[in-house]
Design an enzyme around this catalytic site. Structure first.
Site, short mmCIF file in Angstrom:
data_model
loop_
_atom_site.label_atom_id
_atom_site.label_comp_id
_atom_site.label_asym_id
_atom_site.label_seq_id
_atom_site.Cartn_x
_atom_site.Cartn_y
_atom_site.Cartn_z
CE LYS A 59 4.46 18.61 -12.53
NZ LYS A 59 4.09 19.67 -13.48
CD GLN A 103 0.45 21.27 -14.56
OE1 GLN A 103 1.42 21.10 -13.83
NE2 GLN A 103 0.19 20.48 -15.57
CG ASP A 126 8.31 22.40 -16.50
OD1 ASP A 126 8.71 21.22 -16.44
OD2 ASP A 126 7.17 22.71 -16.89
#
Length: 289
Positions: A59, A103, A126
């Site tokens: 990313k 994450q 996200d």
């Protein structure tokens, strides 16, 4: 992968992701030109899980190529929920950070939901907070979960008509199956959710005009159960570079199908970057970027 007698057309997520990221990069450059500010994505990693470390680095590399600044926060595996929430809250309060990605996984001793909810809705690029989930459900402005968002972009790119079609989603995770179904419903598809307790799964799969496989089991769905002419979206990624659908047999019956890899996967990161740039534009009060 061996040769297949495929009659299905491949949905090229790699090519669409390349276009999506190029558009995001152009918007990021325009934001910097107009304000002097570079859009910034902060990633938070708990522990040193090899797959997570690799994914975060990927990313960061994609951010750099798109002209997006990346800030990385690494916390020890022993971090407490309170400490993780504090770190995420600090990023939410930092005006130089426009998007935040926590994450997964964060460790069994941590209240992951509490950590997600520390992300400001304005920076939830996200699409993991309850606010974003509700926005998807109600069709309100907000950030979509990235993988379902990528799926919708793929369907649009290949001119898949959704209104009145029967979409079957196999899987009900909070960031994939559930939001994918809601986004399909918002486009006037008739949606059936299937999961581990579904009786006679194959019978439901056979009814799908659009099938989204997101169950996390390798080659779990067989081509014999695919409705002829169906659109097959395989959102699974398992060991050996295989998805949740048996590709070769499914490709003989589907009209469109996503490969694994190269289908849904590249679109997930592309949507993340696009939403980060969009978040920066909103926070900076810019229109038309």
């Amino acid at each position: 992968m061996s040769q297949t007698r495929s009659t299905a057309r491949l949905m090229d997520g790699t090519a669409l992701a390349r276009t999506t990221v190029a558009e995001a990069a152009a918007s990021a450059a325009e934001i910097k030109r107009r304000t002097g500010v570079t859009p910034c994505l902060a990633t938070v990693l708990v522990g040193e899980d090899p797959a997570s470390v690799t994914y975060v680095k990927m990313k960061q590399n994609r951010c750099a190529k798109a002209g997006i600044e990346s800030r990385h926060v690494t916390l020890p595996a022993s971090v407490s929920t309170a400490e993780l929430v504090a770190a995420v809250t600090a990023l939410s309060d930092d005006p130089a950070v426009h998007g935040i990605l926590l994450q997964h996984p964060v460790g069994p001793h941590i209240d992951e939901r509490a950590a997600f909810e520390a992300i400001s809705p304005a920076k939830d690029v996200d699409g993991v907070t309850m606010h974003s989930f509700a926005a998807m459900g109600f069709g309100e402005p907000g950030f979509v979960s990235c993988t379902p968002g990528g799926i919708m972009r793929l369907l649009d790119a290949y001119d898949v008509e959704l209104s009145g079609k029967h979409a079957v989603v196999v899987g009900r995770s909070a960031i994939l199956g559930k939001p994918a179904g809601m986004l399909l419903l918002a486009r006037n598809a008739t949606v059936t959710y299937c999961h581990s307790r579904t009786v006679d799964l194959a019978a439901h799969v056979r009814q799908a005009d659009v099938l989204v496989a997101a169950v996390g089991k390798p080659e779990f769905i067989y081509g014999a159960d695919i409705k002829p002419g169906a659109v097959v979206i395989d959102a699974g990624y398992n060991a050996g570079n295989v998805g949740d659908v048996d590709f070769e047999s499914a490709a003989e019956r589907a009209s469109l199908i996503t490969p694994v890899p190269g289908g849904v996967g590249p679109m997930t990161i592309a949507v993340l970057l696009a939403q980060t740039v969009g978040a920066a534009a909103r926070q900076l009060g810019l229109d038309g970027v």
